[in-house]
Write an enzyme that holds these catalytic residues in place. Structure first.
Site, mmCIF file in Angstrom:
data_model
loop_
_atom_site.group_PDB
_atom_site.id
_atom_site.type_symbol
_atom_site.label_atom_id
_atom_site.label_comp_id
_atom_site.label_asym_id
_atom_site.label_seq_id
_atom_site.Cartn_x
_atom_site.Cartn_y
_atom_site.Cartn_z
ATOM 1 N N GLU A 296 0.887 -1.166 0.052
ATOM 2 C CA GLU A 296 -0.043 -0.130 0.166
ATOM 3 C C GLU A 296 0.869 1.392 -0.121
ATOM 4 O O GLU A 296 0.320 2.353 0.307
ATOM 5 C CB GLU A 296 -1.197 0.002 1.357
ATOM 6 C CG GLU A 296 -1.855 -1.018 1.276
ATOM 7 C CD GLU A 296 -3.149 -1.101 0.372
ATOM 8 O OE1 GLU A 296 -2.954 -0.312 -0.473
ATOM 9 O OE2 GLU A 296 -4.006 -1.752 0.560
ATOM 10 N N HIS B 220 -2.449 2.955 8.518
ATOM 11 C CA HIS B 220 -3.845 2.325 7.578
ATOM 12 C C HIS B 220 -4.062 0.876 8.106
ATOM 13 O O HIS B 220 -3.104 0.079 8.442
ATOM 14 C CB HIS B 220 -3.335 2.173 6.114
ATOM 15 C CG HIS B 220 -4.091 1.167 5.383
ATOM 16 N ND1 HIS B 220 -5.635 1.481 5.360
ATOM 17 C CD2 HIS B 220 -3.614 -0.088 4.767
ATOM 18 C CE1 HIS B 220 -6.076 0.177 4.584
ATOM 19 N NE2 HIS B 220 -4.854 -0.714 4.300
ATOM 20 N N HIS C 103 -7.265 -2.509 8.644
ATOM 21 C CA HIS C 103 -8.635 -3.097 8.415
ATOM 22 C C HIS C 103 -9.269 -3.148 9.542
ATOM 23 O O HIS C 103 -9.876 -4.064 9.964
ATOM 24 C CB HIS C 103 -8.383 -4.659 7.502
ATOM 25 C CG HIS C 103 -7.453 -4.241 6.283
ATOM 26 N ND1 HIS C 103 -6.993 -5.210 5.589
ATOM 27 C CD2 HIS C 103 -7.085 -3.209 5.600
ATOM 28 C CE1 HIS C 103 -6.386 -4.980 4.419
ATOM 29 N NE2 HIS C 103 -6.237 -3.403 4.670
ATOM 30 N N TYR D 188 -19.750 14.265 18.478
ATOM 31 C CA TYR D 188 -18.978 15.451 18.181
ATOM 32 C C TYR D 188 -17.517 15.133 17.916
ATOM 33 O O TYR D 188 -16.517 15.892 17.081
ATOM 34 C CB TYR D 188 -19.135 16.529 19.202
ATOM 35 C CG TYR D 188 -18.410 16.260 20.390
ATOM 36 C CD1 TYR D 188 -18.730 15.417 21.446
ATOM 37 C CD2 TYR D 188 -16.828 16.326 20.660
ATOM 38 C CE1 TYR D 188 -18.166 15.139 22.756
ATOM 39 C CE2 TYR D 188 -16.307 15.909 21.692
ATOM 40 C CZ TYR D 188 -16.926 15.449 22.734
ATOM 41 O OH TYR D 188 -16.141 15.015 23.943
ATOM 42 N N HIS E 185 -12.566 -2.000 2.249
ATOM 43 C CA HIS E 185 -11.208 -2.235 2.558
ATOM 44 C C HIS E 185 -10.652 -2.075 3.935
ATOM 45 O O HIS E 185 -10.421 -2.718 4.479
ATOM 46 C CB HIS E 185 -10.694 -1.408 1.550
ATOM 47 C CG HIS E 185 -9.040 -1.580 1.597
ATOM 48 N ND1 HIS E 185 -8.187 -1.286 0.545
ATOM 49 C CD2 HIS E 185 -8.290 -1.927 2.654
ATOM 50 C CE1 HIS E 185 -7.004 -1.353 0.944
ATOM 51 N NE2 HIS E 185 -6.784 -1.735 2.190
ATOM 52 N N TYR F 90 -7.663 23.072 20.900
ATOM 53 C CA TYR F 90 -7.042 21.961 21.886
ATOM 54 C C TYR F 90 -5.521 21.895 21.838
ATOM 55 O O TYR F 90 -4.988 21.814 20.903
ATOM 56 C CB TYR F 90 -7.832 20.544 21.461
ATOM 57 C CG TYR F 90 -9.158 20.550 22.224
ATOM 58 C CD1 TYR F 90 -9.269 20.212 23.544
ATOM 59 C CD2 TYR F 90 -10.370 20.489 21.668
ATOM 60 C CE1 TYR F 90 -10.292 20.148 24.070
ATOM 61 C CE2 TYR F 90 -11.475 20.531 22.115
ATOM 62 C CZ TYR F 90 -11.359 20.071 23.607
ATOM 63 O OH TYR F 90 -12.752 20.029 24.069
HETATM 64 ZN ZN LIG Z 1 -5.168 -2.255 3.137
#
Ligand SMILES: [Zn+2]
Length: 250
Positions: free
Chosen positions: A76, A95, A97, A116, A158, A211
């Site tokens: 990826e 990233h 899953h 929120y 995905h 913040y």
């Molecule tokens: Zn992936």
């Protein structure tokens, strides 16, 4: 073994992967983590279990898609490269899953402002990208579109991807996105969640910008909106708390 470049940052990348799996938002090696460097970025190697990952398994890449060393970068890598190119504020990317984010990504509906905290990704919803096959430029393109003005999105059928200024913040956001998806799922099982109005979310987004700042850094109107606690004098001999203490939206 010759000393690897960015040894500390490689170590921190592996630690982030281990923390990601320990947090329960990732299974095996399906997720990937990257961090920006002066010349490009470091990204986890392809298919190497995190528990066995050594600093040399973290792959150095440039912003033209080139890599150094004997190990292939995560399949990826293209999404990571395109975020680092398109979003100068991105210092690190996660990233995964994660289960609830992935399940909701299959419904192909943006997650509205049912809570929120949706605002932590920078907008009034969490978008779902269009579908494209993993590792392709097409996926990178639909991802960047879904991430416009945001620091996270769901990837159709995905998973999720997000970025932060550093590895800790990127991982924190990934856990937050999974939590929000789980909360939304639960609320939908229970009934039809009331969605916050644009006006309510505009106020939240304005406050999220402040913040983590100390009161001296805020202008008067912001400071009053944040409702800062009143600081008391230290007791005799008391230790003062670190001013650097990190504050996050709660
Ligand atoms: Zn992936």
């Amino acid at each position: 073994m010759p000393k690897v470049k960015y040894a500390e940052l490689r170590k921190k990348t592996i630690e982030t992967c281990l923390a990601m799996n320990a947090s329960g938002i990732n299974q095996g090696t399906s997720g990937n983590v990257s961090v920006r460097t002066d010349e490009g970025f470091l990204i986890t190697g392809s298919g190497i279990p995190y528990a066995r990952m050594k600093p040399e398994h973290v792959v150095e890449m440039d912003l033209d898609g080139g890599y150094r060393g004997d190990y292939l970068p995560s399949s990826e890598w293209r999404m990571h490269l395109d975020i680092f190119k398109a979003r100068p504020e991105a210092g690190a990317i996660v990233h995964t899953h994660s289960v609830h984010a992935t399940a909701l990504s299959c419904l192909r509906r943006d997650i509205p402002a049912f809570h929120y905290m949706i605002g932590v990704a920078g907008g009034t919803s969490l978008r779902v990208s269009g579908y494209a096959e993993f590792g392709t430029q097409a996926l990178s393109d639909v991802m960047l579109k879904a991430m416009q003005g945001r620091s996270a999105c769901l990837l159709a059928n995905h998973g999720q991807i997000c970025f932060g200024p550093n590895l800790d913040r990127a991982l924190w956001l990934a856990v937050e996105i999974e939590t929000l998806c789980r909360q939304y799922w639960t609320a939908m099982l229970a009934g039809k969640p009331v969605i916050l109005t644009d006006e309510q979310m505009a106020s939240v987004l304005k406050r999220f910008k402040t913040y983590g700042k100390q009161s001296g850094e805020l202008d008067k109107s912001q400071a009053s909106a944040v409702l800062a606690p009143v600081r008391r004098d230290q007791p005799e001999g008391g230790k003062s708390r670190s001013r650097k203490q990190e504050r996050r939206p709660a």
